[in-house]
Enzyme design. Structure first.
Site, PDB file in Angstrom:
ATOM      1  N   PRO A  30     -46.151  -2.077 -27.543  1.00  0.00           N
ATOM      2  CA  PRO A  30     -47.111  -3.166 -27.755  1.00  0.00           C
ATOM      3  C   PRO A  30     -47.212  -4.027 -26.492  1.00  0.00           C
ATOM      4  O   PRO A  30     -46.197  -4.276 -25.828  1.00  0.00           O
ATOM      5  CB  PRO A  30     -46.501  -3.983 -28.902  1.00  0.00           C
ATOM      6  CG  PRO A  30     -45.307  -3.244 -29.372  1.00  0.00           C
ATOM      7  CD  PRO A  30     -44.970  -2.193 -28.374  1.00  0.00           C
ATOM      8  N   LEU A  31     -48.435  -4.433 -26.171  1.00  0.00           N
ATOM      9  CA  LEU A  31     -48.642  -5.212 -24.942  1.00  0.00           C
ATOM     10  C   LEU A  31     -47.841  -6.509 -24.933  1.00  0.00           C
ATOM     11  O   LEU A  31     -47.368  -6.944 -23.885  1.00  0.00           O
ATOM     12  CB  LEU A  31     -50.130  -5.512 -24.742  1.00  0.00           C
ATOM     13  CG  LEU A  31     -50.957  -4.341 -24.212  1.00  0.00           C
ATOM     14  CD1 LEU A  31     -52.424  -4.736 -24.077  1.00  0.00           C
ATOM     15  CD2 LEU A  31     -50.421  -3.841 -22.868  1.00  0.00           C
ATOM     16  N   CYS A  32     -47.655  -7.123 -26.132  1.00  0.00           N
ATOM     17  CA  CYS A  32     -46.929  -8.391 -26.150  1.00  0.00           C
ATOM     18  C   CYS A  32     -45.461  -8.191 -25.777  1.00  0.00           C
ATOM     19  O   CYS A  32     -44.838  -9.050 -25.164  1.00  0.00           O
ATOM     20  CB  CYS A  32     -47.081  -9.096 -27.497  1.00  0.00           C
ATOM     21  SG  CYS A  32     -46.461  -8.156 -28.873  1.00  0.00           S
ATOM     22  N   THR A  33     -44.904  -7.021 -26.137  1.00  0.00           N
ATOM     23  CA  THR A  33     -43.533  -6.725 -25.715  1.00  0.00           C
ATOM     24  C   THR A  33     -43.466  -6.644 -24.193  1.00  0.00           C
ATOM     25  O   THR A  33     -42.577  -7.211 -23.564  1.00  0.00           O
ATOM     26  CB  THR A  33     -43.048  -5.395 -26.324  1.00  0.00           C
ATOM     27  OG1 THR A  33     -43.027  -5.526 -27.737  1.00  0.00           O
ATOM     28  CG2 THR A  33     -41.654  -5.031 -25.833  1.00  0.00           C
ATOM     29  N   GLU A  56     -44.137 -10.321 -22.851  1.00  0.00           N
ATOM     30  CA  GLU A  56     -43.277 -11.447 -23.190  1.00  0.00           C
ATOM     31  C   GLU A  56     -41.800 -11.126 -23.379  1.00  0.00           C
ATOM     32  O   GLU A  56     -40.941 -11.905 -22.984  1.00  0.00           O
ATOM     33  CB  GLU A  56     -43.817 -12.134 -24.453  1.00  0.00           C
ATOM     34  CG  GLU A  56     -45.022 -13.008 -24.140  1.00  0.00           C
ATOM     35  CD  GLU A  56     -45.953 -13.127 -25.318  1.00  0.00           C
ATOM     36  OE1 GLU A  56     -45.473 -13.016 -26.461  1.00  0.00           O
ATOM     37  OE2 GLU A  56     -47.164 -13.284 -25.084  1.00  0.00           O
TER      38      GLU A  56
END
Lengths: 524, 446
Positions: B208-211, B214
């Site tokens: 996932p891009l948020c992983t 962030e």
């Protein structure tokens, strides 16, 4: 112009690493008979950068070689088969030392048995039982690994013979990670306790790693269940509900992961039965002649019985999981620190043992001990019976088990028939079915031999499928290229595992069934 | 290269092809010249000239096949040389298909291999229809899926939904990863096609891009951050090229910086390449094993000299050596290899009326259907621009739109209701026109 080995071997270095590659580069392999089965096996090894190969074959190239061996072409007709196969192999990889001996392997076994002691491993292809029995004894005596490969029509076999092969890096595909959630040590408990599961910040809450969630909730569970962890199906369900109860949102992946991994809290303490068997093996009573492997196992045993409290040294790595970076990195450090501590204990035992048995205490490097500790739950000891033992007293129960199995009775049949054709060859000085005019007679002759082999083993001769006897005569020992490429391919894969000491080699005799591909390994 | 007359050259394979057996296919007709007939009349296509393809070409040439085509869009790289044994260092940069074909023809006299340096999607359907059997040595799901749909596209069924034998294009498919591999036989209409059990090939895991942005935790997260996020930020508009070493080095260095920032260890150049290019480890021995099984099945299919694999074999040499055969079942309503739902209509029915009929047809019950015929849009409900372009077809007779044939296949997509839930779905329909007989002119419209 030479290619950078790192680039050239990139796709295999990702499998067996620099260590494995250097083991291959230090190995010397001898091939007996370079028909397609042997040539294909060597081709795969030469491409991968094996150290050196020596081909023993006394034959001259004949027309039929061009129909089943890619390494030979018209220009080779009438010349030495060994020499021409070698020149093609050399073209594949100039880093490999390529040698040949233009002599019949059968004769060499009789006249110069000490010849074989110079090799790491011997691949014997297309040889009759009588020669294999002699070769096996020679190889055992000088601790040379023997890999037997044979292609015969649509069947064939691959078998390994060596007294013992120990594997530290067995690299199994599916193996439960070593998290100790059922038995956390103080530092891990302390870290878990430092994180509040009732954290109000939703970002932190959904990024609390499942290791922390499970350690904390397992402790909570135990405190209300007389110190016991969830054991029954009902308790495990209730434990999952307990986890679920701490969720703020159903989309919290860390809690989902915690529920999926909840069973890890309930795993049995201590070591697996396989590891138990290894540390109880008599070889663990080491002396000055013991291998490094058994010295390490002896140290492992001490550790398990003392500091480990029944557990092996911690592996030290954790899988990826939903987490804040900080939490995750801290957890990694906690696991690594414990693994290092355990490894140091083992190292101390190793040095002590080495001293006790009169060896240089530094003769096993720290890096080896480290790798051993990381893999100590996955150790494998493979011992093979001699070919003679297999021929004279194979495991009857193993054969019986498969002889009546609809899927595998062909493989059992082929096993018996592969032995029967050798006996046929001894009696008639030729293979069954080589003359079109005598196929029917050969079918009954071969069947009689196969039935007598079965009867000698105390097995029912009527279990042999009649159609298979006919198939064997139809094949007349033909070495079909595709079958040879398969058998040679399997043999080379086994050689790689044996030489790199990584992964687990074939544990018995593989019988190839080229009719419906229901091949089977028999531990005989 | 012409075949040099060498008596007894094919002695070994001829044992199988010229002698009777009891464990053979019903059509097996053993005779001394069977191998020659296979060589003369059977055309085989090898898809892929890489790790499996090189082995397949050798194995097929030494199994008696003489008319072989091979297609591959790739050029030779140094990292191929540990297993693609037909290539040498001086071949780096050349077409795999061309070099492989040339090398095999040099060594096996009498065999003719035609190389095709290009994409499988760029070949006409006619090209594929030429072959009696297709052998796949690929490493991508998309390419397998494409060839499968082409081969299954030739399949026709009779009125009782039995596959017409003369339209069956057999496929043999192989694949490997490390010490593991598979070989399978696909007889469209009889055994499952690639699409029937596509679940055997799980999709690649994507982070996932948020992983990445962030909460990176692993070296791979750092690498993908540099590759997927940081690259675009730093190079406005310039596309990332995984084959450009400068690009790869840049990603590696950025990943390293990020890893240091977060206290993550383990970013290496090799891992960077592996993650970015999704490198699948590959070794010579596994390719040899899987290809040999595939070539053997190809020989058995065309000659009948033995029973064939039914229908999926897995090889696993990682922990011991395990060979397992699974007999998978075909999905009878598979969109790719199934016969499709039969719809009988009058030749006068317009496309608009046909779409209306689908709403009430008990086996379809589809509203707002869009209709395609062999990849051509006949009518599209959306987007507006396509709707407008195809609107004029609505008043034409479907019979005319399909080229005045008695029977043909169309694909329709629209909304259907299942267990009270509405969802969009795709269906394959066989349209049969009442009172029109399948005359000789209607044959071979493909």
């Amino acid at each position: 112009m030479a290619a950078e080995p790192k680039t050239k071997y990139d796709r295999q270095l990702r499998i067996w690493g620099e260590q494995g590659q250097s083991a291959l580069e230090n190995a010397s392999i001898c091939l007996l008979n370079c028909g397609p089965t042997g040539s294909e096996a060597l081709k795969n090894l030469v491409l991968g950068g094996i150290g050196s190969i020596t081909v023993v074959d006394g034959a001259k190239v004949e027309a039929y070689d061009l129909g089943n061996n890619f390494l030979l072409d018209e220009g080779c007709l009438g010349q030495s088969r060994a020499k021409n196969v070698c020149s093609f192999l050399q073209e594949l990889n100039d880093a490999v030392k390529v040698k040949f001996v233009e002599e019949s392997p059968v004769a060499l076994i009789d006249t110069n048995p000490s010849f074989f002691s110079q090799f790491t491993l011997v691949i014997a292809t297309q040889m009759l039982e009588s020669s294999l029995l002699k070769l096996d004894l020679i190889c055992r005596k000088s601790n040379v690994i023997l890999v037997v490969a044979r292609s015969y029509g649509l069947t064939g076999l691959v078998r390994i013979s060596v007294k013992e092969h120990d594997v530290v890096e067995s690299k199994p595909d599916h193996f439960l990670d070593d998290l100790r959630l059922h038995n956390p040590w103080p530092e891990l408990k302390e870290f878990a306790a430092s994180i509040d599961l009732n954290e109000k910040d939703p970002v932190v809450h959904k990024h609390t790693p499942y290791i922390v969630i499970l350690v904390t909730l397992a402790e909570k569970w135990a405190s209300s269940h007389k110190g016991c962890l969830p054991a029954t199906r009902q308790e495990k369900k209730e434990f999952k509900d307990l986890i679920k109860g701490h969720m703020l949102n159903i989309d919290e992946e860390n809690y989902q992961e915690a529920m999926d991994s909840a069973f890890k809290v309930s795993v049995t303490r201590g070591i697996s039965p396989e590891l138990h068997q290894i540390i109880e093996d008599s070889a663990v009573n080491v002396n000055s002649t013991s291998s490094d492997f058994w010295v390490l196992v002896a140290a492992l045993k001490e550790f398990i019985n003392k500091e480990g409290g029944g557990e092996p040294p911690l592996e030290g790595s954790i899988p990826d999981m939903t987490s804040l970076t900080e939490y995750y990195v801290n957890l990694q450090k906690i696991y690594q620190a414990k693994a290092e501590k355990d490894c140091n204990e083992i190292e101390r035992y190793v040095r002590e043992i080495l001293k006790r048995i009169g060896r240089d205490t530094d003769s096993i490097p720290k890096s080896v001990i480290k790798t051993f500790c990381r893999n100590s739950r996955k150790l494998k000891v493979c011992r093979y019976r001699t070919i003679e033992e297999e021929i004279t007293s194979p495991s009857i129960s193993e054969l019986q088990k498969y002889a009546t199995d609809e899927d595998y009775c062909f493989s059992v049949g082929f096993y018996i028939l592969l032995r029967a054709v050798d006996r046929f060859a001894n009696n008639y000085n030729r293979l069954p079915g080589v003359f079109d005019s005598e196929i029917e007679e050969d079918v009954s002759r071969l069947k009689a031999i196969a039935v007598s082999i079965l009867n000698d083993l105390g097995l029912n001769g009527s279990s042999l499928p009649e159609d298979l006897v006919h198939e064997m005569c139809r094949y007349a020992g033909a070495e079909i290229h595709a079958v040879a490429a398969f058998i040679g391919g399997v043999a080379s894969q086994e050689v790689i595992k044996l030489v790199t000491k990584q992964f687990v080699p074939l544990t018995g005799t593989l019988i190839f069934n080229g009719i419906d591909h229901k091949s089977q390994v028999f531990v005989l | 290269m012409a075949e040099v007359a060498t008596e007894g050259r094919w002695k070994d394979v001829d044992r199988l092809l010229s002698r009777h057996g009891n464990l053979v296919s019903a059509e097996f007709d053993p005779r001394p010249n069977l191998r020659e007939d296979i060589g003369e009349y059977v055309k085989v296509l090898v898809v892929g000239a890489g790790g499996l393809g090189c082995e397949l070409l050798k194995d097929l040439a030494l199994s008696g096949f003489k008319n072989i085509d091979v297609i591959d869009m790739d050029t030779i790289e140094v990292s191929n040389l540990n297993r693609q044994f037909l290539f040498r260092l001086q071949d780096v940069g050349k077409s795999k298909a061309e070099v492989a074909a040339k090398r095999v023809m040099e060594r096996v006299s009498g065999v003719n291999i035609v190389p095709h340096f290009g994409r499988i999607e760029d070949k006409e359907l006619d090209f594929y229809s030429n072959f009696d059997i297709i052998v796949l040595g690929l490493d991508s799901i998309e390419a397998r899926s494409y060839i499968n749909s082409v081969a299954c596209g030739f399949l026709e069924y009779d009125a009782d939904d039995n596959a017409l034998l003369e339209t069956v294009k057999p496929m043999v498919d192989g694949g490997t990863e490390g010490f593991k591999g598979h070989a399978r036989v696909i007889m469209p209409g009889t055994t499952p096609c690639f699409e029937c059990n596509i679940w055997l090939f799980p999709p690649q895991v994507k982070f996932p891009l948020c992983t990445l942005a962030e909460t990176p935790r692993t070296p791979a997260h750092c690498i993908e951050y540099a590759h997927l996020i940081k690259w675009d930020e730093a190079h406005s508009g310039k596309a990332f090229d995984a084959d450009n070493p400068d690009h790869m080095l840049w990603v590696y260095k950025e990943a390293l910086k990020r890893a240091e920032l977060f206290g993550i260890s383990g970013v290496t150049y090799s891992l960077t390449q592996g993650v970015v290019k999704n490198i699948i480890p590959a070794i010579a021995s596994t390719n040899a094993i899987v290809s040999a099984a595939c070539a053997l099945e190809a020989l058995k299919i065309v000659s009948g000299c033995s029973k064939t694999l039914s229908n999926y074999m897995t090889y696993n040499g990682q922990e011991g050596t395990h060979i397992k055969v699974t007999d998978f079942f075909r999905e009878t309503d598979c969109l790719v290899c199934g016969p499709g739902t039969l719809i009988e209509i009058e030749p006068s029915v317009t496309l608009a009326e046909f779409i209306e009929k689908l709403e009430k047809h008990p086996d379809v019950l589809m509203s707002k259907a869009s209709v395609t015929h062999r990849g051509n849009n006949l009518y599209m409900q959306a987007p507006p621009v396509l709707e407008e372009m195809t609107r004029s077809n609505l008043n034409l007779a479907l019979y005319d739109l399909l080229g005045k044939v008695a029977k043909d296949t169309v694909h329709v997509s629209g909304m259907t209701e299942k267990n009270g839930k509405r969802s969009s779905s795709l269906r394959k329909l066989r349209v049969s026109f009442k009172g029109v007989s399948a005359g000789p002119t209607d044959m071979d419209t493909r």
